[in-house]
Design a protein around this motif. Sequence first.
Motif, PDB file in Angstrom:
ATOM      1  N   MET A 149     -13.348 -15.756   0.067  1.00  0.00           N
ATOM      2  CA  MET A 149     -13.964 -14.430  -0.066  1.00  0.00           C
ATOM      3  C   MET A 149     -13.302 -13.420   0.861  1.00  0.00           C
ATOM      4  SD  MET A 149     -16.321 -14.331  -2.389  1.00  0.00           S
ATOM      5  CE  MET A 149     -17.236 -12.875  -1.954  1.00  0.00           C
ATOM      6  N   LYS A 150     -13.028 -13.842   2.100  1.00  0.00           N
ATOM      7  CA  LYS A 150     -12.390 -12.948   3.068  1.00  0.00           C
ATOM      8  C   LYS A 150     -10.984 -12.571   2.582  1.00  0.00           C
ATOM      9  CE  LYS A 150     -11.215 -12.390   7.886  1.00  0.00           C
ATOM     10  NZ  LYS A 150     -11.160 -12.930   9.213  1.00  0.00           N
ATOM     11  N   PHE A 151     -10.270 -13.559   2.057  1.00  0.00           N
ATOM     12  CA  PHE A 151      -8.919 -13.308   1.555  1.00  0.00           C
ATOM     13  C   PHE A 151      -8.938 -12.322   0.379  1.00  0.00           C
ATOM     14  CE2 PHE A 151      -5.375 -14.529  -1.301  1.00  0.00           C
ATOM     15  CZ  PHE A 151      -4.319 -14.166  -0.479  1.00  0.00           C
ATOM     16  N   VAL A 152      -9.903 -12.502  -0.524  1.00  0.00           N
ATOM     17  CA  VAL A 152     -10.025 -11.601  -1.676  1.00  0.00           C
ATOM     18  C   VAL A 152     -10.330 -10.179  -1.203  1.00  0.00           C
ATOM     19  CG1 VAL A 152     -11.459 -11.080  -3.698  1.00  0.00           C
ATOM     20  CG2 VAL A 152     -10.655 -13.414  -3.310  1.00  0.00           C
ATOM     21  N   GLU A 153     -11.193 -10.047  -0.222  1.00  0.00           N
ATOM     22  CA  GLU A 153     -11.515  -8.721   0.310  1.00  0.00           C
ATOM     23  C   GLU A 153     -10.280  -8.071   0.929  1.00  0.00           C
ATOM     24  OE1 GLU A 153     -14.765  -9.466   2.963  1.00  0.00           O
ATOM     25  OE2 GLU A 153     -16.197  -9.790   1.332  1.00  0.00           O
ATOM     26  N   GLU A 154      -9.475  -8.868   1.647  1.00  0.00           N
ATOM     27  CA  GLU A 154      -8.252  -8.334   2.253  1.00  0.00           C
ATOM     28  C   GLU A 154      -7.245  -7.899   1.185  1.00  0.00           C
ATOM     29  OE1 GLU A 154      -6.857 -11.418   4.849  1.00  0.00           O
ATOM     30  OE2 GLU A 154      -8.426 -11.057   6.343  1.00  0.00           O
ATOM     31  N   LEU A 155      -7.135  -8.692   0.116  1.00  0.00           N
ATOM     32  CA  LEU A 155      -6.241  -8.310  -0.984  1.00  0.00           C
ATOM     33  C   LEU A 155      -6.692  -7.009  -1.637  1.00  0.00           C
ATOM     34  CD1 LEU A 155      -5.407 -11.636  -2.860  1.00  0.00           C
ATOM     35  CD2 LEU A 155      -3.835 -10.140  -1.660  1.00  0.00           C
ATOM     36  N   GLU A 156      -7.986  -6.889  -1.866  1.00  0.00           N
ATOM     37  CA  GLU A 156      -8.527  -5.659  -2.456  1.00  0.00           C
ATOM     38  C   GLU A 156      -8.251  -4.463  -1.546  1.00  0.00           C
ATOM     39  OE1 GLU A 156     -10.198  -4.466  -5.363  1.00  0.00           O
ATOM     40  OE2 GLU A 156      -9.157  -6.268  -6.024  1.00  0.00           O
ATOM     41  N   ALA A 157      -8.399  -4.656  -0.239  1.00  0.00           N
ATOM     42  CA  ALA A 157      -8.134  -3.573   0.710  1.00  0.00           C
ATOM     43  C   ALA A 157      -6.664  -3.165   0.652  1.00  0.00           C
ATOM     44  CB  ALA A 157      -8.517  -4.021   2.122  1.00  0.00           C
ATOM     45  N   LEU A 158      -5.757  -4.137   0.559  1.00  0.00           N
ATOM     46  CA  LEU A 158      -4.324  -3.816   0.446  1.00  0.00           C
ATOM     47  C   LEU A 158      -4.027  -3.070  -0.851  1.00  0.00           C
ATOM     48  CD1 LEU A 158      -2.486  -7.030   1.694  1.00  0.00           C
ATOM     49  CD2 LEU A 158      -2.292  -4.730   2.637  1.00  0.00           C
ATOM     50  N   ARG A 159      -4.610  -3.540  -1.941  1.00  0.00           N
ATOM     51  CA  ARG A 159      -4.389  -2.891  -3.230  1.00  0.00           C
ATOM     52  C   ARG A 159      -4.846  -1.444  -3.182  1.00  0.00           C
ATOM     53  NH1 ARG A 159      -6.947  -1.458  -7.685  1.00  0.00           N
ATOM     54  NH2 ARG A 159      -8.965  -2.251  -7.050  1.00  0.00           N
ATOM     55  N   ASN A 160      -6.026  -1.212  -2.586  1.00  0.00           N
ATOM     56  CA  ASN A 160      -6.553   0.148  -2.475  1.00  0.00           C
ATOM     57  C   ASN A 160      -5.727   0.988  -1.519  1.00  0.00           C
ATOM     58  OD1 ASN A 160      -8.635  -0.252  -4.314  1.00  0.00           O
ATOM     59  ND2 ASN A 160     -10.006  -1.070  -2.742  1.00  0.00           N
ATOM     60  N   LYS A 161      -5.272   0.391  -0.418  1.00  0.00           N
ATOM     61  CA  LYS A 161      -4.496   1.123   0.590  1.00  0.00           C
ATOM     62  C   LYS A 161      -3.216   1.701  -0.011  1.00  0.00           C
ATOM     63  CE  LYS A 161      -2.105   0.484   4.996  1.00  0.00           C
ATOM     64  NZ  LYS A 161      -1.767  -0.471   6.055  1.00  0.00           N
ATOM     65  N   TYR A 162      -2.529   0.902  -0.837  1.00  0.00           N
ATOM     66  CA  TYR A 162      -1.256   1.352  -1.406  1.00  0.00           C
ATOM     67  C   TYR A 162      -1.390   1.941  -2.802  1.00  0.00           C
ATOM     68  CZ  TYR A 162       0.783  -0.873   2.630  1.00  0.00           C
ATOM     69  OH  TYR A 162       1.100  -1.199   3.911  1.00  0.00           O
ATOM     70  N   GLY A 163      -2.605   2.051  -3.295  1.00  0.00           N
ATOM     71  CA  GLY A 163      -2.855   2.732  -4.564  1.00  0.00           C
ATOM     72  C   GLY A 163      -2.355   2.001  -5.799  1.00  0.00           C
ATOM     73  N   TYR A 164      -2.296   0.695  -5.763  1.00  0.00           N
ATOM     74  CA  TYR A 164      -1.871  -0.071  -6.932  1.00  0.00           C
ATOM     75  C   TYR A 164      -3.010  -0.214  -7.926  1.00  0.00           C
ATOM     76  CZ  TYR A 164       2.551  -1.853  -5.016  1.00  0.00           C
ATOM     77  OH  TYR A 164       3.820  -1.979  -4.540  1.00  0.00           O
ATOM     78  N   LYS A 165      -2.648  -0.192  -9.213  1.00  0.00           N
ATOM     79  CA  LYS A 165      -3.589  -0.583 -10.247  1.00  0.00           C
ATOM     80  C   LYS A 165      -3.577  -2.113 -10.262  1.00  0.00           C
ATOM     81  CE  LYS A 165      -2.707   3.487 -12.998  1.00  0.00           C
ATOM     82  NZ  LYS A 165      -2.077   4.026 -14.183  1.00  0.00           N
ATOM     83  N   VAL A 166      -4.623  -2.723 -10.762  1.00  0.00           N
ATOM     84  CA  VAL A 166      -4.752  -4.188 -10.720  1.00  0.00           C
ATOM     85  C   VAL A 166      -3.557  -4.896 -11.373  1.00  0.00           C
ATOM     86  CG1 VAL A 166      -6.159  -6.158 -11.433  1.00  0.00           C
ATOM     87  CG2 VAL A 166      -7.255  -4.125 -10.512  1.00  0.00           C
TER      88      VAL A 166
END
Length: 142
Positions: free
Chosen positions: A31-48
């Motif tokens: 869960m922590k890893f998934v949250e960190e990945l989501e934060a990175l995706r949002n930080k750099y503005g990537y679409k899924v």
Amino acid sequence: MSKLLDLLAQQKQLEEQIKSLQSNEQEAKVMKFVEELEALRNKYGYKVPDFLDVVHSLHRVKTPAKTAQSVSVKTTRAKAPKFKVMINGVETILQSKKAGAVSKTIAALGFTTYADYLSDLIKKNKVTDFDALIKKLNGVPV
């Protein structure tokens, strides 16, 4: 109204499952890893889908964005040894491989392939193989 109640009941069940999974140490790490990945995706503005391509290319699950071209090293094969021999008063060069070029001389004798010519020579000289033929005809390496 009943759909809304069903969804609320599902939500409550899911929340309970999430809490029980979070209490599991291994699941909590995921869960922590998934949250960190989501934060990175949002930080750099990537679409899924784009973010998934980046992650997959990192581990080469998909074709990487760009890879260095592989370079094949060509090795030269050792050529079959050639021998000068006298056949019917004519100096001829023979080689052990079966796929030799058909020269005008060989074609004039009625052979269409070098292998046929070679096997005929072996048969006429009553030997078993190419080395014995060269020995019998006193072949000299070229």
